[in-house]
Design an enzyme around this catalytic site. Structure first.
Site, short mmCIF file in Angstrom:
data_model
loop_
_atom_site.label_atom_id
_atom_site.label_comp_id
_atom_site.label_asym_id
_atom_site.label_seq_id
_atom_site.Cartn_x
_atom_site.Cartn_y
_atom_site.Cartn_z
CG HIS A 117 -2.00 -1.06 1.17
ND1 HIS A 117 -2.54 -1.57 0.02
CD2 HIS A 117 -2.63 -1.73 2.20
CE1 HIS A 117 -3.46 -2.49 0.33
NE2 HIS A 117 -3.51 -2.62 1.63
CG HIS A 144 -7.83 -0.55 2.02
ND1 HIS A 144 -8.36 -1.22 3.10
CD2 HIS A 144 -6.83 -1.32 1.55
CE1 HIS A 144 -7.68 -2.35 3.29
NE2 HIS A 144 -6.74 -2.42 2.35
CD GLU A 158 -8.41 -3.55 -0.82
OE1 GLU A 158 -7.29 -3.18 -1.21
OE2 GLU A 158 -8.55 -4.43 0.04
C1 BGC Z 1 -4.60 -6.59 1.78
C2 BGC Z 1 -4.42 -7.33 3.07
C3 BGC Z 1 -4.02 -6.36 4.13
C4 BGC Z 1 -5.09 -5.30 4.23
C5 BGC Z 1 -4.80 -4.26 5.26
C6 BGC Z 1 -5.63 -5.54 1.96
O1 BGC Z 1 -5.76 -4.80 0.79
O2 BGC Z 1 -4.96 -7.45 0.74
O3 BGC Z 1 -3.47 -8.36 2.95
O4 BGC Z 1 -3.86 -7.00 5.37
O5 BGC Z 1 -5.23 -4.68 2.98
O6 BGC Z 1 -3.57 -3.74 5.07
#
Ligand code: BGC
Length: 380
Positions: free
Chosen positions: A133, A207, A345
């Protein structure tokens, strides 16, 4: 005097005019704003967008975070259906990316490295061996420039962030513009645009963690029925990096082509479920990328709330809050339990910069990255 009205005939008109005026004077403003604290001396503001039906979204200029989303149930009762944090500090230090814009690259890049035009770039490895991210200080931790206005009759918030060349290891000065609106037909619509001055990679998404029973219902999302318009998914290795395979969902617990409770097969014997600790996988959206098309439909039968999602992106990550464990205190004093929220997402597939077989996530100078995602609410 056939057209003259007696006093008695006028009364109902006067009464209904009065009631309408009272109702209008109590209707929420389409846009309001209030301070939400500060980050390193920068003011953080919460904007609330409300449509004529009373559906509203509270959005922060910090990370473009959708902090509250009030949506009616089948009896017209509103509930806030997204998970969120209590304050700025919690969003910066503890949040599992609740409601934010993730960027520059949503999800993982293997070992925090990718090569573009023969140059290798090194990124933060903030998720075991991988980059997640956007790194240590991703777009979710930036205060974006905000402009709120009613556009085409819909309250709209436009957020802009200019990420300097080299920020978090990514090349190119990148200008991203994300627009949220709460539409007259009860959708939260998100559009994205970005340009760069050097070749780079990019993958922006929203998210949000949804719970159609209400974020404070104390219930998991395992009873929500999910339909995904996705015939294939991207299996992952033990560190949640795609293997490169595009696998058909048919015959696996990843088959949501017909509606199923999220919890129906989440604990089935399947190597993929072990690795991802439940659903934490990217699916290939059926149909043509670049065209807005159906992605998902989620129904919560007890409240009657329905969420339908459309996107023009290639993939969608289904994550069901497997890492929530009851230790996190969010907004309104609510403690979030294991699997109390689900994320859908829309994005490029994870690790695309290292996966030659996936559709590209490269953005070059002169090109404009655009995408649209719609989360539409109704009841049944
Ligand atoms: C990911 C997860 C992660 C979560 C929070 C999601 O987009 O796929 O693996 O734990 O985000 O960070």
């Amino acid at each position: 005097m056939p057209y003259a009205m007696g006093m008695n005939a006028r009364l109902p008109i006067l009464t209904s005019t009065l009631l309408l005026t009272m109702a209008l004077s109590h209707a929420a403003d389409p846009i309001s704003q209030k301070p939400f604290g500060e980050l390193n001396g920068q003011a953080v503001t919460a904007y609330t967008l409300t449509n004529a039906h009373g559906m509203s979204a509270e959005i922060l200029d910090l990370g473009g975070i959708v902090r509250r989303l009030h949506v009616a149930d089948k009896d017209g009762k509103m509930a806030d259906i997204v998970l969120g944090c209590k304050d700025v500090d919690s969003y910066i230090n503890d949040s599992p990316y609740f409601g934010c814009i993730t960027g520059r690259y949503a999800n993982r890049i293997a070992n925090g490295k990718f090569t573009l035009d023969e140059k290798t770039y090194t990124l933060a490895t903030n998720n075991d061996p991988n980059h997640l991210h956007g790194g240590n200080v991703g777009f979710n931790k930036k205060v974006w420039k905000a402009e709120a206005a009613v556009k085409d009759g819909d309250p709209t918030l436009t957020l802009t962030y200019v990420s300097p060349d080299g920020e978090e290891g990514y090349p190119g000065e990148l200008t991203s513009v994300v627009t949220y609106s709460v539409t007259k037909d009860n959708a939260l619509k998100i559009t994205y645009k970005a340009t760069t001055d050097k070749p780079t990679v990019l993958n922006l998404t929203h998210h949000g963690y949804f719970n159609l029973a209400g974020h404070d219902s104390g219930k998991t999302i395992l009873d929500h029925d999910l339909q995904l318009h996705c015939d294939a998914f991207t299996p992952t290795d033990a560190t949640a990096i795609p293997t490169g395979e595009i696998r058909k969902v048919a015959g696996t617990p990843f088959d949501f082509t017909k509606p199923h409770a999220i919890g129906a097969r989440v604990d089935a014997e399947n190597q993929q479920l072990t690795y991802g600790k439940g659903y934490d996988h990217n699916f290939v959206i059926n149909g043509e990328a670049g065209t807005l098309r159906p992605v998902a439909r989620v129904v919560h039968a007890p409240s009657g709330r329905v969420m339908e999602m459309q996107s023009d992106d290639h993939g969608v990550q289904l994550y069901i809050g497997n890492f929530l464990d009851g230790s996190f205190e969010g907004k309104d004093g609510v403690t979030y339990q294991h699997r109390q929220g689900f994320c859908l997402e829309c994005q490029r597939h994870p690790d695309t910069p290292n996966q030659a077989s996936f559709p590209s996530a490269v953005l070059r100078p002169g090109e404009t990255y655009t995408k649209t995602t719609v989360y539409q609410f109704s009841t049944q």
